[in-house]
Write a protein that holds these residues in place. Structure first.
Motif, mmCIF file in Angstrom:
data_model
loop_
_atom_site.group_PDB
_atom_site.id
_atom_site.type_symbol
_atom_site.label_atom_id
_atom_site.label_comp_id
_atom_site.label_asym_id
_atom_site.label_seq_id
_atom_site.Cartn_x
_atom_site.Cartn_y
_atom_site.Cartn_z
ATOM 1 N N SER A 162 0.850 -1.189 0.000
ATOM 2 C CA SER A 162 0.000 0.000 0.000
ATOM 3 C C SER A 162 0.885 1.238 0.000
ATOM 4 C CB SER A 162 -0.891 0.015 1.246
ATOM 5 O OG SER A 162 -0.088 0.124 2.413
ATOM 6 N N ALA A 163 0.240 2.397 -0.094
ATOM 7 C CA ALA A 163 0.997 3.647 -0.057
ATOM 8 C C ALA A 163 1.782 3.757 1.252
ATOM 9 C CB ALA A 163 0.052 4.832 -0.211
ATOM 10 N N SER A 164 1.187 3.352 2.359
ATOM 11 C CA SER A 164 1.882 3.479 3.643
ATOM 12 C C SER A 164 3.050 2.507 3.768
ATOM 13 C CB SER A 164 0.911 3.287 4.812
ATOM 14 O OG SER A 164 0.403 1.971 4.850
ATOM 15 N N SER A 165 2.879 1.275 3.321
ATOM 16 C CA SER A 165 3.967 0.302 3.462
ATOM 17 C C SER A 165 5.158 0.689 2.592
ATOM 18 C CB SER A 165 3.490 -1.110 3.122
ATOM 19 O OG SER A 165 3.162 -1.240 1.745
ATOM 20 N N MET A 166 4.879 1.170 1.384
ATOM 21 C CA MET A 166 5.974 1.596 0.510
ATOM 22 C C MET A 166 6.613 2.889 1.022
ATOM 23 S SD MET A 166 4.852 0.607 -3.369
ATOM 24 C CE MET A 166 3.751 2.005 -3.529
ATOM 25 N N VAL A 215 -0.047 8.921 9.192
ATOM 26 C CA VAL A 215 -0.063 8.326 10.530
ATOM 27 C C VAL A 215 0.136 6.821 10.453
ATOM 28 C CG1 VAL A 215 -1.488 10.174 11.470
ATOM 29 C CG2 VAL A 215 -2.587 8.087 10.681
ATOM 30 N N ARG A 216 -0.252 6.203 9.344
ATOM 31 C CA ARG A 216 0.054 4.786 9.145
ATOM 32 C C ARG A 216 1.567 4.591 9.024
ATOM 33 N NH1 ARG A 216 -4.483 2.478 10.950
ATOM 34 N NH2 ARG A 216 -6.309 2.783 9.597
ATOM 35 N N VAL A 217 2.224 5.495 8.298
ATOM 36 C CA VAL A 217 3.683 5.444 8.200
ATOM 37 C C VAL A 217 4.303 5.662 9.575
ATOM 38 C CG1 VAL A 217 5.713 6.624 7.257
ATOM 39 C CG2 VAL A 217 3.731 6.192 5.785
ATOM 40 N N GLN A 218 3.789 6.619 10.306
ATOM 41 C CA GLN A 218 4.277 6.899 11.654
ATOM 42 C C GLN A 218 4.231 5.650 12.520
ATOM 43 O OE1 GLN A 218 1.715 9.375 14.103
ATOM 44 N NE2 GLN A 218 3.474 10.530 14.886
ATOM 45 N N GLN A 219 3.099 4.945 12.455
ATOM 46 C CA GLN A 219 2.946 3.724 13.242
ATOM 47 C C GLN A 219 3.931 2.648 12.809
ATOM 48 O OE1 GLN A 219 1.322 0.629 11.984
ATOM 49 N NE2 GLN A 219 1.826 -0.352 13.943
ATOM 50 N N GLN A 220 4.105 2.484 11.495
ATOM 51 C CA GLN A 220 5.003 1.447 10.987
ATOM 52 C C GLN A 220 6.465 1.731 11.318
ATOM 53 O OE1 GLN A 220 4.085 0.307 6.818
ATOM 54 N NE2 GLN A 220 2.012 1.059 7.202
ATOM 55 N N LEU A 221 6.796 3.001 11.501
ATOM 56 C CA LEU A 221 8.171 3.367 11.875
ATOM 57 C C LEU A 221 8.375 3.344 13.391
ATOM 58 C CD1 LEU A 221 8.851 6.329 9.420
ATOM 59 C CD2 LEU A 221 9.614 3.959 9.203
ATOM 60 N N GLY A 222 7.296 3.124 14.142
ATOM 61 C CA GLY A 222 7.408 3.078 15.599
ATOM 62 C C GLY A 222 7.571 4.439 16.237
ATOM 63 N N GLY A 274 5.507 3.283 -6.604
ATOM 64 C CA GLY A 274 6.775 3.441 -5.905
ATOM 65 C C GLY A 274 6.683 4.515 -4.836
ATOM 66 N N ALA A 275 7.785 4.700 -4.125
ATOM 67 C CA ALA A 275 7.832 5.698 -3.054
ATOM 68 C C ALA A 275 9.234 6.262 -2.925
ATOM 69 C CB ALA A 275 7.397 5.081 -1.721
ATOM 70 N N GLY A 276 9.301 7.521 -2.550
ATOM 71 C CA GLY A 276 10.572 8.177 -2.272
ATOM 72 C C GLY A 276 10.427 9.053 -1.044
ATOM 73 N N ALA A 277 11.520 9.296 -0.341
ATOM 74 C CA ALA A 277 11.465 10.066 0.894
ATOM 75 C C ALA A 277 12.745 10.849 1.103
ATOM 76 C CB ALA A 277 11.235 9.130 2.091
ATOM 77 N N VAL A 278 12.621 11.974 1.789
ATOM 78 C CA VAL A 278 13.795 12.717 2.248
ATOM 79 C C VAL A 278 13.643 13.009 3.730
ATOM 80 C CG1 VAL A 278 14.252 13.771 -0.003
ATOM 81 C CG2 VAL A 278 12.860 15.008 1.661
#
Length: 321
Positions: A53-57, A95-102, A163-167
């Motif tokens: 999903s968008a959050s997992s990627m 917030v889903r990403v926040q949760q997955q990153l702990g 896909g996903a990208g982050a800074v």
């Protein structure tokens, strides 16, 4: 002055790679590698697996960015996710990403500006950091467009990928590096030339993407050239000062036209559209992570990030790496 400095870049691409030559066999699309490549420069794209999903990627890209920055997830104050394919209407994918990153501190929210989303998110993050509301921020672009394209419409479905990208941004004082300025625009009169005709989410939805390609192309080069010139002028700089163009990866023709307008040689324009296709809000951070990971973009290099997307929205960020 506080500057928002890019401390690390990360990316994530699904395992499944679909070249143009496989589209007919896998999706029943009547097309050819030659037809797609000649019009777009795209040769392949990545398609998310059913469980992605968008959050997992986005979380995967964020982990890599944090690792490359040498920063612990616990240090992150803010997470801003740019996406047109959220996990659900709410809560926010961020917030889903926040949760997955702990991460259990700070704040997280989404921005919806289609393909311009990452540039919008950079602008918002920069403003928050300059006002002291965050010291370390994750800015993520993540998309699962394979779930919202109409696979019976070869004019659009062949253009997009997942896909996903982050800074990771850190607030620093006394430096000439970081985000110099961002310049954001929109014009809702053109909202119907690129849209999703209903609700959509990366874990399922009812809306499909619709695009008047010629109309979007007509707006793209002129608006992108103008906003990059706006960014340079705001900082007392010119085309000769630019080291890199990191554009939204929508179409090779648009990218090449922008490079020419900025008098940049081909080797100073980051191009990933041939391998990633158009990943919407993820395309710029994916391209940036690849170029930085290969050592092409070096510390101190001045780069322009620019994008145009549904809305219409468009914008540019001038950044010293």
């Amino acid at each position: 002055m506080i500057r928002s400095v890019i401390a690390g870049c990360g990316s994530y691409l699904p395992e499944r790679c679909v070249p143009n030559t496989a589209l007919a066999a896998e999706f029943g699309i009547e097309t050819s590698d030659e037809w797609i490549t000649e019009r777009t420069g795209i040769r392949q794209r990545y398609i998310a697996a059913p469980g992605e999903s968008a959050s997992s990627m986005g979380a995967a890209a964020a982990r890599q960015a944090l690792e490359r920055a040498g920063i612990e997830a616990s240090q992150v104050d803010a997470i801003i996710v740019a996406t047109a394919t959220p996990d659900s209407a709410f809560p926010a994918t961020a917030v889903r990403v926040q949760q997955q990153l702990g991460i259990t501190r700070g704040f997280a929210f989404d921005i919806a500006a289609a393909c311009t989303g990452f540039v919008y998110a950079l602008g918002v993050a920069d403003a928050l950091m300059k006002t002291g509301q965050a010291r370390c921020a994750l800015v993520i672009g993540t998309e699962v467009f394979s779930r919202i394209v109409d696979w019976t419409d070869r004019g659009t479905c062949v253009l997009f990928g997942d896909g996903a990208g982050a800074v990771v941004l850190t607030a620093e004082q006394g430096t000439d590096r970081g985000i110099l300025s961002t310049h954001l625009h929109s014009d809702g009169r053109h909202g119907d030339i690129l849209l999703v005709d209903g609700g959509a989410g990366s874990t399922g939805g009812t809306g499909l993407l619709r695009m008047a390609g010629k109309e979007v192309f007509r707006h793209a080069v002129s608006k992108l050239a103008a906003v990059v010139d706006e960014a340079l002028a705001a900082n007392g700089l010119g085309h000769a000062d630019l080291r890199w163009l990191v554009p939204h990866q929508a179409n090779l023709r648009i990218i090449e036209a922008m490079g020419k307008k900025l008098n940049l040689p081909r080797e100073r324009v980051v191009v990933t559209v041939d391998r990633h296709a158009n990943t919407s809000a993820a395309s710029i951070p994916l391209a940036l992570a690849e170029a930085a990971g290969r050592g092409l973009i070096e510390r101190g290099d001045l780069m322009a990030l620019e994008a145009i997307g549904g809305g219409l929205t468009w914008g540019a960020a001038l950044v010293r790496f």
